[in-house]
Structures are given as structure tokens and as C-alpha cells.
Design a protein around this motif. Structure first.
Motif, mmCIF file in Angstrom:
data_model
loop_
_atom_site.group_PDB
_atom_site.id
_atom_site.type_symbol
_atom_site.label_atom_id
_atom_site.label_comp_id
_atom_site.label_asym_id
_atom_site.label_seq_id
_atom_site.Cartn_x
_atom_site.Cartn_y
_atom_site.Cartn_z
ATOM 1 N N LEU A 351 0.835 -1.205 0.000
ATOM 2 C CA LEU A 351 0.000 0.000 0.000
ATOM 3 C C LEU A 351 0.867 1.250 0.000
ATOM 4 O O LEU A 351 1.900 1.311 0.679
ATOM 5 N N VAL A 352 0.408 2.225 -0.732
ATOM 6 C CA VAL A 352 1.131 3.498 -0.815
ATOM 7 C C VAL A 352 0.830 4.340 0.419
ATOM 8 O O VAL A 352 -0.334 4.573 0.751
ATOM 9 N N THR A 353 1.881 4.755 1.114
ATOM 10 C CA THR A 353 1.717 5.612 2.300
ATOM 11 C C THR A 353 2.265 7.012 2.059
ATOM 12 O O THR A 353 2.247 7.851 2.959
ATOM 13 N N ASP A 354 2.732 7.266 0.854
ATOM 14 C CA ASP A 354 3.279 8.580 0.471
ATOM 15 C C ASP A 354 2.123 9.475 0.067
ATOM 16 O O ASP A 354 1.479 9.268 -0.970
ATOM 17 N N ARG A 355 1.833 10.488 0.908
ATOM 18 C CA ARG A 355 0.673 11.346 0.666
ATOM 19 C C ARG A 355 0.802 12.200 -0.595
ATOM 20 O O ARG A 355 -0.194 12.747 -1.083
ATOM 21 N N THR A 356 2.013 12.328 -1.103
ATOM 22 C CA THR A 356 2.186 13.140 -2.321
ATOM 23 C C THR A 356 1.623 12.425 -3.543
ATOM 24 O O THR A 356 1.310 13.060 -4.542
ATOM 25 N N ASN A 362 -5.015 7.690 -1.675
ATOM 26 C CA ASN A 362 -6.432 7.665 -1.291
ATOM 27 C C ASN A 362 -7.081 6.317 -1.612
ATOM 28 O O ASN A 362 -7.884 5.786 -0.834
ATOM 29 N N LYS A 363 -6.697 5.760 -2.757
ATOM 30 C CA LYS A 363 -7.245 4.462 -3.159
ATOM 31 C C LYS A 363 -6.825 3.366 -2.182
ATOM 32 O O LYS A 363 -7.647 2.544 -1.748
ATOM 33 N N ASP A 364 -5.538 3.386 -1.816
ATOM 34 C CA ASP A 364 -5.038 2.338 -0.912
ATOM 35 C C ASP A 364 -5.575 2.505 0.509
ATOM 36 O O ASP A 364 -5.834 1.518 1.208
ATOM 37 N N MET A 365 -5.724 3.759 0.946
ATOM 38 C CA MET A 365 -6.270 3.978 2.285
ATOM 39 C C MET A 365 -7.738 3.548 2.353
ATOM 40 O O MET A 365 -8.204 3.019 3.372
ATOM 41 N N ALA A 366 -8.467 3.751 1.277
ATOM 42 C CA ALA A 366 -9.866 3.286 1.223
ATOM 43 C C ALA A 366 -9.912 1.760 1.280
ATOM 44 O O ALA A 366 -10.787 1.167 1.941
ATOM 45 N N LYS A 367 -8.943 1.141 0.622
ATOM 46 C CA LYS A 367 -8.856 -0.320 0.643
ATOM 47 C C LYS A 367 -8.564 -0.821 2.059
ATOM 48 O O LYS A 367 -9.177 -1.797 2.528
ATOM 49 N N ALA A 368 -7.667 -0.141 2.752
ATOM 50 C CA ALA A 368 -7.320 -0.525 4.124
ATOM 51 C C ALA A 368 -8.516 -0.345 5.051
ATOM 52 O O ALA A 368 -8.798 -1.216 5.898
ATOM 53 N N ASP A 406 -12.958 8.720 9.053
ATOM 54 C CA ASP A 406 -13.024 9.372 7.740
ATOM 55 C C ASP A 406 -14.490 9.577 7.372
ATOM 56 O O ASP A 406 -15.384 8.927 7.909
ATOM 57 N N GLY A 407 -14.732 10.478 6.480
ATOM 58 C CA GLY A 407 -16.071 10.701 5.939
ATOM 59 C C GLY A 407 -17.108 11.032 6.998
ATOM 60 O O GLY A 407 -16.809 11.639 8.042
ATOM 61 N N ALA A 408 -18.332 10.591 6.772
ATOM 62 C CA ALA A 408 -19.460 10.925 7.650
ATOM 63 C C ALA A 408 -19.315 10.288 9.020
ATOM 64 O O ALA A 408 -19.898 10.779 9.998
ATOM 65 N N GLN A 409 -18.541 9.217 9.125
ATOM 66 C CA GLN A 409 -18.378 8.504 10.396
ATOM 67 C C GLN A 409 -17.215 9.052 11.236
ATOM 68 O O GLN A 409 -16.987 8.566 12.343
ATOM 69 N N LYS A 410 -16.508 10.035 10.713
ATOM 70 C CA LYS A 410 -15.278 10.478 11.365
ATOM 71 C C LYS A 410 -15.507 10.919 12.811
ATOM 72 O O LYS A 410 -14.809 10.481 13.735
ATOM 73 N N GLU A 411 -16.475 11.799 13.039
ATOM 74 C CA GLU A 411 -16.707 12.326 14.387
ATOM 75 C C GLU A 411 -17.126 11.218 15.356
ATOM 76 O O GLU A 411 -16.655 11.162 16.506
ATOM 77 N N LEU A 412 -18.005 10.310 14.890
ATOM 78 C CA LEU A 412 -18.447 9.197 15.746
ATOM 79 C C LEU A 412 -17.262 8.313 16.117
ATOM 80 O O LEU A 412 -17.118 7.907 17.280
#
Length: 446
Positions: A351-356, A362-368, A406-412
Motif C-alpha cells: 500500500l502506498v503511504t506517500d501522501r504526495t 487515497n485508493k489504498d487507504m480506502a482499501k485498508a 473518515d467521511g461521515a463517520q469520522k466524528e463518531l
């Protein structure tokens, strides 16, 4: 002259025999008068005389006298006046005497013939009717158990063990045929299972592991001592350095105790410590083939495929089968969640962890996050099922809540993570956490 001498010798021999018979009759009379001590002394004098012909009868009478002493002490049990030492001594002497009587009775005579007289009921005189060696010993099948209990009350564990062993072995007394012995053990199975458990336990305490292995099958045969029985058996094999027998015993324990996870964990640790991956796989497959309706069998297979073989789909299928048998099996719920987290850890280097590298990151973090989302309901099920086991689910839930911010669930998820930290620190109870977030057990689909 010679003929006269022979006749005189024969007459003297007859007189001697008659004298011994009179002593037996005297002992009988003393017994009927309940003068037991004197009766014992008379019959023992008779037994010690080499000229006594009716030796089998004499030994039976010695057993009979001691049996009556026993009966007196048994009658005293309810009043609390039982002389336990007198009881034990009388029991030992009675069993020994009846056994010796039977041995002599079964021996061939000078002509090589066996004429059994005292095995079953017989009469020696109009004074006494005897029930025979077999009946008498049969009536004492519980008596060594009482003796063991008396010694146990005295804190004499060696004495208790001695009599428990004698209790277990008494059905093998020569007065019984092999068929009768088997029938005694069969009809009184629950009794011997209990006594066998005590025998194994006391043998275990003194580290006599071979003796443990001899009697522990009785403990294992009784559901109330099944767990202790398997623990003793496993420890005995380890102490004797027989790891093959230990492994086999653990397998048997897994099949016999479908709610005991410890056996599975012990076996898995053994295979893992010895890097025995193939053996672990074979064991797991063997368990589910032999016990397909045993949740621990499927749980064990799931653990092997998750931790050892890293085949997460097979692991999940196995844990699901365990849950199909018992949806409240907390360890299967927890480990089902672990399959997703562990699989994610196995591919993290891909998985790519380089934010640049925005798109791929974003794709790999969504997968994780998808792995964590799938794990979440199983960890929360574990929380519901075992709220007191924070060490089991606490860290994993905190990690999942952190990684799902992340997203709508972030605060919860941020709130859940903070509160789960409080649970782990003892500032908030698991029950309060469950109520606050209205967490309920679910049945996620794979």
C-alpha cells in the motif's frame, strides 16, 4: 506290632484333626457370642497349626469374624462412634482371609482334583450358615472407599491413595470370574469413575505419572471430572516426555470438550513453537473430519489457516462454521475480526503511504479502511459477548475506531476511540460504553 503302631499313629492323627475341628467350632461359638477378639485368637491359632486340615474353612471363618466387626463399626457410623482404625484393620484382614480361603479352596488336592467348597454359600454346622467367599467380598465392594475417606479425614494422603487403589482393584479379586469382574465395573460405572478420579488426583499430587495414566481414564469417563482428567493426562505425558501421546491427548480433549478453547490454544502453540506447519494443517483437517459438529474443531482449523498458513479466506470460512454452531462463541467472533486485520497487515507493504501520490494513496487507504470496516462488527460482538474481557477486544476496537475516522463517520469514530481508551484505562465501564453507543450483536455476512 507294626500294624498296631500304624493304627495308633492313624488314631493320633485323627484325634489331632478332630482337635483342630473343635477349635474351629469353638471360634464359631465365640463369634456367635460376639466375643470377636477371642474368636480371632482361636482361629489364628488353628491357622498357624500345620496339622489343620480345614485351612480354607479356617480362613473363611477368620474373614467372617472380621466381617462382623466391620458391620458393628458401620452401624456406629451414623452415631459418630465408629472406630475407624478398628474398621480398617478388620477390613484388611477380612479381604485377605476370604482371598486366602478361596486360593486354598481352588487348589488341586493330592490327586490333582479341585473340589470347591467355600466359594458360594455353605453350612459347616448347625450353628452357622456361611454365604461364601465370593458373596462376602462382593458385599464389601464399597468398603475400601470408606477406608480411603477415613484416611483422607486424617490428612493421610498416602493412606487414602492406598485404599482408593484397593477399592479400584477389588473387582479383580480371584473370587470373581473375568466376566463377573467386567460386569461389576459396568454396573457400578459411575462409582468407579469417581473413585478412579480420586486415585488419579492423589497419584498426580505425588507425581506418580504412570499411575495417573492408569486411573485417569475413569476420570475422563465422567463429565464432572472430564476437564481435570484431561489436564492430568496431558501433564503426565509431558512429565514422561511423551510428546506424541500429549498431542494425541490434546486432540482427544478438543473433541471431548467443545467449549474449552485452552486445549486448542495449547496445541496450536506447540505446533507454532516447533514450526510444524504441515502437522498443524493435518491436525486441523483431522479434527473437522472427526468432529464436524464441534465448534472447537472449526475454530482450531480457523486459527491454523489464519496464523500458520495465512490463508484468510479458509480461516474465515472455518470461523463462520464455528459461529453457525454457536453464534455466541466469543473467540470465533474475535478471531473472525482478526482475519481482516491480519490480512491487511500481510499486504501493508503493497500500500502506498506517500501522501504526495494523492490518487494512489487515497485508493489504498480506502482499501485498508474496508478491512477495518469488515472487522468492526466482529470485535463489537466480542465486546457484547464478553464485556469483562477488555484485554481481548479493547486494543483491537481502539485501533479500528482510529483507522475509520473518515467521511461521515469520522466524528463518531473519534468519540468511540476516546471512550474506548477510557474503558481500557478503567475510567468507563464496558457496559456504559455499550449503552452510550447502543451497540448490539450482529451477524455480518462474509
Amino acid at each position: 506290632m507294626k500294624k498296631t503302631l500304624l493304627s495308633l499313629l492313624a488314631l493320633m492323627a485323627t484325634a489331632t484333626t478332630q482337635a483342630q475341628d473343635m477349635k474351629i467350632f469353638k471360634a464359631e461359638s465365640l463369634m456367635e457370642e460376639k466375643n470377636y477378639n477371642e474368636a480371632v485368637a482361636v482361629i489364628k491359632e488353628c491357622i498357624s497349626n500345620p496339622k489343620t486340615k480345614k485351612l480354607a474353612l479356617a480362613y473363611h471363618l477368620l474373614g467372617e469374624i472380621n466381617s462382623r466387626i466391620l458391620n458393628d463399626e458401620i452401624s456406629n457410623l451414623q452415631s459418630g462412634k465408629c472406630d475407624t482404625t478398628r474398621y480398617i484393620n478388620a477390613l484388611e484382614e477380612a479381604i485377605e482371609a476370604f482371598t486366602k480361603s478361596n486360593e486354598i479352596d481352588q487348589a488341586p488336592n493330592d490327586k490333582g482334583k479341585v473340589k470347591v467348597r467355600y466359594l458360594d454359600a455353605f453350612e459347616n454346622s448347625s450353628l452357622v450358615k456361611y454365604s461364601g467367599n465370593k458373596k462376602r467380598i462382593q458385599g464389601m465392594l464399597d468398603y475400601y472407599g470408606y477406608a480411603a475417606n477415613f484416611e483422607n479425614q486424617r490428612k493421610n494422603q498416602e493412606g487414602a491413595l492406598k485404599f482408593f487403589i484397593k477399592d479400584m482393584e477389588l473387582p479383580k479379586n480371584p473370587v470373581f470370574t473375568q466376566e463377573e469382574t467386567a460386569e461389576i465395573y459396568k454396573k457400578r460405572q459411575s462409582y468407579y469413575n469417581k473413585i478412579g478420579y480420586y486415585t488419579a488426583m492423589l497419584s498426580y499430587a505425588k507425581k506418580d505419572y504412570n499411575q495417573v495414566l492408569k486411573y485417569v481414564p475413569y476420570a475422563i469417563a465422567d463429565s464432572s471430572s472430564l476437564r481435570d482428567g484431561y489436564l492430568m493426562k496431558m501433564d503426565a505425558h509431558l512429565a514422561l516426555k511423551d510428546t506424541a501421546a500429549w498431542v494425541q491427548t490434546v486432540k482427544e480433549a478438543i473433541q471431548a470438550m467443545p467449549n474449552n478453547v485452552a486445549n486448542c490454544q495449547n496445541l496450536l502453540k506447540y505446533y507454532d513453537d516447533h514450526k510444524m506447519n504441515n502437522e498443524a494443517k493435518e491436525m486441523a483437517e483431522e479434527l473437522v473430519q472427526k468432529s464436524p459438529n464441534n465448534k472447537i474443531s472449526w475454530y482450531t482449523k480457523g486459527c491454523v489457516y489464519m496464523n500458520t498458513l495465512k490463508q484468510y479466506n479458509v480461516a474465515r470460512e472455518s470461523f463462520q462454521k464455528a459461529l453457525n454452531i454457536d453464534k455466541d462463541f466469543v473467540y470465533a467472533q474475535f478471531n473472525m475480526g482478526c482475519t481482516f486485520v491480519n490480512e491487511l497487515m500481510s499486504i501493508k507493504d503493497q500500500l502506498v503511504t506517500d501522501r504526495t501520490k494523492v490518487d494512489q494513496y487515497n485508493k489504498d487507504m480506502a482499501k485498508a479502511r474496508e478491512y477495518y470496516r469488515k472487522a468492526l462488527p466482529y470485535f463489537e460482538n466480542a465486546l457484547i459477548l464478553a464485556p469483562s474481557k477488555a484485554a481481548l477486544w479493547g486494543y483491537n476496537l481502539q485501533t479500528v475506531y482510529y483507522n475509520l475516522q473518515d467521511g461521515a463517520q469520522k466524528e463518531l469514530m473519534q468519540k468511540k476511540e476516546a471512550d474506548m481508551k477510557k474503558v481500557m484505562e478503567g475510567q468507563l465501564s464496558s457496559e456504559e460504553f455499550i449503552a452510550k453507543y447502543n451497540i448490539a450483536q450482529t451477524s455480518p455476512s462474509l
